[in-house]
Design an enzyme around this catalytic site. Structure first.
Site, PDB file in Angstrom:
ATOM      1  CB  CYS A 329    -138.844  19.270  33.931  1.00 38.75           C
ATOM      2  SG  CYS A 329    -137.199  20.064  34.991  1.00 38.75           S
ATOM      3  NE  ARG A 358    -131.443  24.426  28.685  1.00 40.45           N
ATOM      4  CZ  ARG A 358    -131.075  24.564  30.230  1.00 40.45           C
ATOM      5  NH1 ARG A 358    -131.081  25.724  30.890  1.00 40.45           N
ATOM      6  NH2 ARG A 358    -132.258  23.723  31.127  1.00 40.45           N
ATOM      7  CD  GLN A 376    -129.541  21.553  33.971  1.00 44.45           C
ATOM      8  OE1 GLN A 376    -131.073  21.092  33.322  1.00 44.45           O
ATOM      9  NE2 GLN A 376    -129.989  22.525  33.771  1.00 44.45           N
ATOM     10  CG  ASP A 378    -132.148  18.240  36.290  1.00 40.51           C
ATOM     11  OD1 ASP A 378    -132.758  19.394  37.370  1.00 40.51           O
ATOM     12  OD2 ASP A 378    -132.962  18.125  35.243  1.00 40.51           O
ATOM     13  CG  HIS A 380    -137.493  16.442  38.773  1.00 44.64           C
ATOM     14  ND1 HIS A 380    -137.067  15.311  38.178  1.00 44.64           N
ATOM     15  CD2 HIS A 380    -138.038  18.279  38.480  1.00 44.64           C
ATOM     16  CE1 HIS A 380    -136.350  16.478  36.716  1.00 44.64           C
ATOM     17  NE2 HIS A 380    -137.204  17.183  37.192  1.00 44.64           N
ATOM     18  CE  LYS A 459    -135.502  32.332  40.179  1.00 43.13           C
ATOM     19  NZ  LYS A 459    -134.929  32.728  39.150  1.00 43.13           N
ATOM     20  CG  HIS A 505    -138.698  21.992  38.276  1.00 38.82           C
ATOM     21  ND1 HIS A 505    -138.331  20.812  37.660  1.00 38.82           N
ATOM     22  CD2 HIS A 505    -139.412  22.344  38.786  1.00 38.82           C
ATOM     23  CE1 HIS A 505    -139.571  20.888  36.908  1.00 38.82           C
ATOM     24  NE2 HIS A 505    -140.184  22.103  37.663  1.00 38.82           N
TER      25      HIS A 505
END
Length: 636
Positions: A329, A358, A376, A378, A380, A459, A505
C-alpha cells in the site's frame, strides 16, 4: 410468581425460582433429557443455574449449533482430568474450544499419539460415570489459595480483576473456567484425540514449552465418523504432500517459510497470473510495480514503523534504516502522488503483484498456507465519494467471475466501525453506506460483523468454499480513510479545488502462494486442463514410434498445448499408470496404426478412451477447451 417467556411467545409460570432444567422439564421429559444449557438475554449459561426473575429464556439442546461448542468445552476438561489421573506431575494451563474440536496446553513430559489409546480409555471411564458438572463461585483470594501449587493457574488468576471467579467441578477434577458446560459428562457420545504438538506458554518463546493435545467430540457417533472420513480425505489432498509428489514446490531450511517453486509449479503460477491480468485489463486496471525495500521515513509516514515493525525485516543502507515491505500500500500511495490528478482521471485502478515479507513465528508456518514471503494481487482504487458504490460493485462482480472460474463458491461478510478508529462520523457513515449499498445492489446475502472493521475503514471479507466444504478468507475489499490523509493525496474537482480521494484496498487471490495451495487441495492435484503443468503426454509403444511422437509433440506445442513424451523403455501399461499418478489430463498413445493414419488415441483421467482422432481435430478441441478455462474434461 416468576414468568419465563419462551422463543415462541409462550409463558411458563413458576412459584419458586426455577432452573433451566425445570423450565425444560415443564415442557417435556424428552426436552429435559436433551438440553445442555440455556440462553438468557443473549447470554449462554448453565442449564442448572437459577433464573431469579422474569426472563426470556431459550433452551439449548443437542441439536443447536451452540451446543457443540459447549460439548467440546466439557470434553477438554474430561481430557485434562484423564491426563491428571495418568500423569501425576502434569500442570494445566488453558484448554479452549477451536474450530472442529478443542485442545489443552499442559506442562508435562513428552506425549505421542501412541499414548492416545490409554488417555482415551481413561476419558471413557469419566464419561461413562456421568459425572455432574457444577459451577462454583469463589473470591480471588480463595482461587489463589486453591491453586497455590499450580503456577500457570496462579498466573492467570493474578491477571484477573478482583471479584468472584468461577470454577467447574466434575468428580475429583476442578478447573478455572467461565463456562458454560454440559450438565454431566455422559452427554459426550463420541470423541477422539487427534494430534499433539509443542506450544510455548502464552506464545512466548522465552517461556515454558508445553504439550498441546488436540481432540474433537460430537453428540453422535455418526457425526464423528463423517468428520474422520473428512479428515482422511483432507490428508489425501494435503498440498504439501501433493506439491512434493507432483514436483510443484518445496521448502528448504536455508529460507524457512519461503517457497521454492519448481518448473511445473511455475506453469500453474504463470497461468494464474495470465488469467489475473486478462480479467483486470478487461476491467480497466493498469498494472504497476513498486520496490521491495523502502526507507524508514516511508514506514513512519504509513504508520507501520510504530505499529508493525516487529513483523518487518529491516536492514541498513548508507547508515540509514530500510525495511522490506510487508504490504504494497505505501508504495501505491507514492505512485498516485507522483503526478497531479483531476476528477476526470478517477476512478484510477492500480493493480500490483507485489512480493511482501512478514516475520511469522516458526511454529505457525504451514506449507503455502502460512509463509514469510508471498505475493499479493493487490489493487488500490482511487475514486470520488460518488463512485464508491459502483467501484465496490465492480470489484464484487470481478471476484465472482474469478472464483467461478475455479469452481469456488463464496459468501460475504461486512465488518463495520470498531471502537478504536480514526476518521469522522461522517466519513464512516459515507464509507459504510457505500459498502452496504453496493452489497444490496449486488443481491447476495451477507453477514454483518458489527465493530470488526479495520481501524481506518469498513471492509467486506470474501470467504471461499472448496470441494471439501472448508472456507478460506481470501478476498477482501477495504475502504481506507487513513493513508490518503497520511500521504496528503488529492485530486482537483469540478470546482477547481483540491479534494481527498477515497481509496479501496482490494485483493482477490490474496496471497498467491496460499491461493495456489488451496487450489492444490480443492482439485486434489487433478488440475483442470488449462492449469495442468503438463496437459498431454505422448506414449510411444516402442522406440520406432518415438520420432512420430516427437513430431506430434512439436505440432501440439506449436498450438500452445503443454506436451511431453515418455520415451522410456517401459511397458505401455506402466507408462499409462504413472501418467495417471501424475494427474496428466490427456494420455496419448502412439503406435503403428496411429502413425500410418496420422492420428492419436486419447485416454482421460476419468477413464474415457477415444481412438483414431486426427491431430487437427484434437488440437481444435483441446485449444478451445483451454481457452474457455472449463473445469470439466468433456472434450469428445
Amino acid at each position: 410468581m416468576i414468568n419465563i417467556t419462551l422463543p415462541d411467545g409462550n409463558i411458563k409460570q413458576f412459584e419458586s425460582v426455577p432452573t433451566g432444567f425445570d423450565v425444560a422439564k415443564s415442557i417435556s421429559e424428552g426436552l429435559a433429557r436433551n438440553c445442555v444449557a440455556m440462553e438468557i438475554d443473549g447470554k449462554l449459561i448453565d442449564l442448572y443455574d437459577e433464573i431469579p426473575g422474569d426472563a426470556k429464556v431459550r433452551l439449548i439442546t443437542v441439536k443447536d449449533p451452540e451446543a457443540l461448542e459447549i460439548l467440546r468445552h466439557t470434553s477438554a476438561h474430561v481430557m485434562a482430568q484423564a491426563i491428571l489421573h495418568l500423569y501425576k506431575d502434569a500442570k494445566l494451563t488453558i484448554g479452549p474450544v477451536v474450530e472442529d474440536g478443542f485442545y489443552y496446553d499442559i506442562d508435562m513430559g513428552p506425549v505421542s499419539e501412541e499414548d492416545f489409546d490409554k488417555i482415551e480409555a481413561e476419558m471413557k471411564k469419566i464419561i461413562n460415570a456421568k459425572l455432574p458438572v457444577t459451577r462454583k463461585l469463589v473470591s480471588k483470594s480463595e482461587a489463589l489459595e486453591f491453586y497455590k501449587n499450580e503456577p500457570y493457574k496462579i498466573e492467570m488468576i493474578s491477571d484477573l480483576e478482583d471479584g468472584t471467579i468461577s470454577f467447574y467441578e466434575q468428580g475429583d477434577f476442578t478447573d478455572l473456567c467461565r463456562g458454560p458446560h454440559l450438565p454431566h459428562t455422559g452427554f459426550i457420545k463420541a470423541f477422539k484425540l487427534m494430534k499433539v504438538s509443542g506450544a510455548y506458554w502464552r506464545a512466548d518463546q522465552s517461556r515454558e514449552q508445553l504439550q498441546r493435545i488436540y481432540g474433537t467430540s460430537y453428540f453422535d457417533k455418526k457425526d464423528l465418523k463423517e468428520y474422520l472420513n473428512f479428515i482422511e480425505e483432507a490428508k489425501k489432498r494435503n498440498h504439501r504432500k501433493l506439491g512434493t509428489r507432483l514436483d510443484l514446490f518445496s521448502f528448504h531450511d536455508e529460507a524457512p517459510g519461503m517457497a521454492f517453486f519448481h518448473a511445473k509449479g511455475m506453469v500453474i503460477w504463470n497461468s494464474l497470473l495470465d488469467y489475473w491480468r486478462e480479467e483486470h485489463l478487461a476491467d480497466g486496471y493498469v498494472e504497476t510495480k513498486t520496490p521491495i525495500m523502502l526507507n524508514r521515513d516511508l514506514w513512519i509516514r504509513s504508520g507501520h514503523w510504530d505499529n508493525y515493525r516487529e513483523n518487518m525485516y529491516t536492514s541498513q543502507i548508507d547508515e540509514y534504516d530500510y525495511a522490506i515491505k510487508p504490504m504494497n500500500c505505501p508504495g501505491g500511495m507514492l505512485l498516485y502522488a507522483a503526478k497531479p490528478h483531476s476528477y476526470k482521471d478517477l476512478p484510477l485502478r492500480q493493480g500490483e503483484i507485489g512480493l511482501v515479507h512478514r516475520h511469522e513465528l516458526s511454529g505457525v508456518l504451514s506449507g503455502l498456507f502460512r509463509v514469510r514471503a508471498f505475493h499479493q494481487d493487490d489493487a488500490h482504487i482511487f475514486m470520488t465519494p460518488e463512485q464508491i458504490k459502483d467501484e465496490i460493485l465492480g470489484v464484487l462482480k470481478l471476484i465472482e467471475r474469478v472464483y467461478n472460474t475455479f469452481g469456488l463458491g463464496f459468501h460475504l461478510e461486512l465488518s463495520t466501525r470498531p471502537v478504536k478508529s480514526i476518521g469522522t462520523d461522517q466519513q464512516w457513515e459515507l464509507a459504510t453506506n457505500g459498502l452496504k449499498n453496493a452489497l444490496d445492489t449486488y443481491g447476495m446475502e451477507y453477514k454483518i460483523n458489527e465493530g470488526d472493521g479495520a481501524f481506518y475503514g469498513p471492509k467486506i471479507d470474501v470467504h471461499i468454499k472448496d470441494a471439501l466444504g472448508r472456507t478460506w478468507q481470501c478476498g477482501t475489499i477495504q475502504l481506507d480513510m487513513s493513508l490518503p490523509d497520511r500521504f496528503d493525496l488529492s485530486y482537483v474537482g469540478p470546482d477547481n479545488e483540491k479534494h481527498r480521494p477515497i481509496m479501496i484496498h482490494r485483493v482477490i487471490y490474496g496471497s498467491i502462494e496460499r491461493f495456489l495451495g488451496i487450489l492444490v487441495e480443492h482439485f486434489a492435484g487433478k488440475f483442470p486442463l488449462w492449469l495442468a503443468p503438463v496437459q498431454a503426454v505422448l506414449l510411444p509403444i516402442n522406440d520406432e514410434m518415438i520420432p512420430y511422437a516427437n513430431e506430434v509433440k512439436k505440432n501440439l506445442e506449436g498450438s500452445g498445448i503443454r506436451t511431453s513424451v515418455d520415451n522410456r523403455a517401459e511397458s505401455l501399461k506402466k507408462k499409462v499408470r504413472e501418467a495417471q499418478l501424475e494427474y496428466i489430463p490427456l494420455i496419448l498413445t502412439i503406435g503403428n496404426k496411429e502413425k500410418e493414419a496420422g492420428t492419436i488415441s486419447v485416454r482421460t483421467l476419468d477413464g474415457t478412451v477415444k481412438q483414431d482422432i486426427s491431430c487437427d481435430e484434437f488440437i481444435s478441441r483441446v485449444t478451445g477447451h483451454i481457452k474457455s478455462r472449463k473445469l470439466d474434461m468433456n472434450l469428445f
